[in-house]
Design an enzyme around this catalytic site. Structure first.
Site, PDB file in Angstrom:
ATOM      1  N   ASP A 167      41.579  39.325  29.129  1.00 33.29           N
ATOM      2  CA  ASP A 167      41.308  38.540  30.349  1.00 33.29           C
ATOM      3  C   ASP A 167      40.502  37.280  30.012  1.00 33.29           C
ATOM      4  OD1 ASP A 167      42.390  40.800  31.526  1.00 33.29           O
ATOM      5  OD2 ASP A 167      40.429  41.629  32.053  1.00 33.29           O
TER       6      ASP A 167
ATOM      7  N   TYR B  60      39.246  56.194  38.796  1.00 33.08           N
ATOM      8  CA  TYR B  60      39.452  55.153  39.829  1.00 33.08           C
ATOM      9  C   TYR B  60      39.464  55.712  41.242  1.00 33.08           C
ATOM     10  CZ  TYR B  60      40.953  52.028  36.071  1.00 33.08           C
ATOM     11  OH  TYR B  60      41.001  51.257  34.953  1.00 33.08           O
TER      12      TYR B  60
ATOM     13  N   ASP C 284      41.195  42.444  36.315  1.00 31.26           N
ATOM     14  CA  ASP C 284      41.746  41.589  35.261  1.00 31.26           C
ATOM     15  C   ASP C 284      41.815  40.093  35.604  1.00 31.26           C
ATOM     16  OD1 ASP C 284      43.887  42.093  37.025  1.00 31.26           O
ATOM     17  OD2 ASP C 284      45.381  42.211  35.430  1.00 31.26           O
TER      18      ASP C 284
END
Ligand code: AMP
Length: 315
Positions: free
Chosen positions: A254, A96, A25
């Site tokens: 972002d 992840y 981010d």
């Protein structure tokens, strides 16, 4: 300051290939800020490993003209990695591998020399993800570090970016976000995030929460609906033009943050910064991936940026 990860995503043309890039981010915001405001000095504070991906990642930072003097190296840990999978109906899922990533060790690198070097900057940005990845017993030294930065005149910028899976409990996330908001000079907040965490439904509710923590400059992002801002108590509501064909909303917030901050660092008025930021975010969501090809966002801002500056000079 944050974590940049290796991003792998399924290739739209081949079921057996994966496309590899880098994303995270705060990193995404740094990239779009630098791309759109080349004369602003932008550095990224993080830890990578000493592995092949880490070396490539560092080269990636350099190729985006980000300062890497605060990119530290952990001798044994590697970078985090995630996979974006898109099913036959276009639904995306994320997997992840980041539990032992190098970036989680950032606090051990934040010493007095780093503090003194960072005080030459105007702003220091961190997010809820930056805090979430720090081991709980290292968060007190982290908050002390950013308090010291603030005391030396650096503006603290915070985006909560709430990701439930990174927190052990709602209470822990709330406590950390409230502490971060109380220290922040600028808060860039998504309504969806805060809705999930604090049970708030509208931009006004989220604004009230930020105001209760005395944040000077607040930007509430509410997808295609609107952006609400307040600067030293002056409120403004900004209309967003919805994009008709959204391809991938990854990093919309972002990109918005990066371009908004770039504009503010040029002392442009809030409404101009929001319109540039919204244009950038609206462009990013029409492409796949967090970081879209160089030149695309910059080209869409060309006219807005120039006319903004021109109108500033004449008013
Ligand atoms: P969000 O994090 O969803 O609030 O999105 C961040 C920013 O991206 C918003 O403030 C808008 O400027 C932009 N954005 C998100 N979704 C859309 C959309 N469907 N159309 C146009 N802009 C959008």
């Amino acid at each position: 300051m944050g974590e940049c990860m290796v991003e792998l995503r399924t290739d739209e043309y081949s079921a057996t290939s994966l496309h590899q890039s880098f994303a995270g981010d705060v990193y995404n915001s740094a990239v779009y800020l630098k791309r759109c405001f080349d004369d602003v000095f932008v550095g990224f504070v993080t830890v990578t490993g000493d592995d092949t991906f880490s070396h490539r990642m560092r080269k990636g930072f350099e190729s985006e003209s980000l300062d890497t003097s605060m990119v530290f190296t952990h001798p044994t840990r590697a970078t985090g990695l995630y996979l974006i999978d898109t099913d036959d109906d276009g639904e995306r899922s994320f997997t992840y591998w980041r539990s032992e990533s190098a970036a989680k060790t950032i606090v051990s690198f934040l010493n007095v020399d780093v503090l003194n070097s960072l005080t030459s900057n105007d702003m220091f940005m961190f997010s809820g993800i930056s805090i979430a990845i720090i081991p709980p017993d290292e968060r007190v030294p982290f908050f002390n570090f950013i308090k010291a930065l603030k005391n030396k005149g650096v503006k603290l910028v915070f985006d909560p970016n709430y990701r439930a899976r990174l927190w052990t409990s709602l209470a822990d996330a709330k406590a950390n976000f409230e502490q971060a908001l109380s220290l922040s000079d600028i808060a860039l907040v998504g309504v969806e995030d805060m809705g999930e965490l604090f049970g708030l439904a509208s931009s006004d509710d989220v604004m009230e929460l930020c105001q209760s923590h005395s944040v000077d400059e607040v930007v509430i992002k509410n997808g295609p609906s609107s952006v609400l801002t307040s600067l030293n108590g002056k409120y403004e509501e900004h209309v967003i033009t919805p994009v008709s064909k959204v391809v991938d909303t990854t990093s919309a917030g972002d990109a918005f943050n990066g371009v908004y901050l770039g504009g503010r660092l040029q002392n442009l008025p809030i409404s101009h910064c929001v319109s540039m930021a919204a244009k950038a975010a609206g462009t990013v969501i029409q492409h796949r991936g967090a970081i879209i090809p160089k030149g695309v966002v910059e080209a869409t801002l060309e006219g807005v940026h120039k006319s903004t500056l021109a109108s500033d000079l004449t008013t």
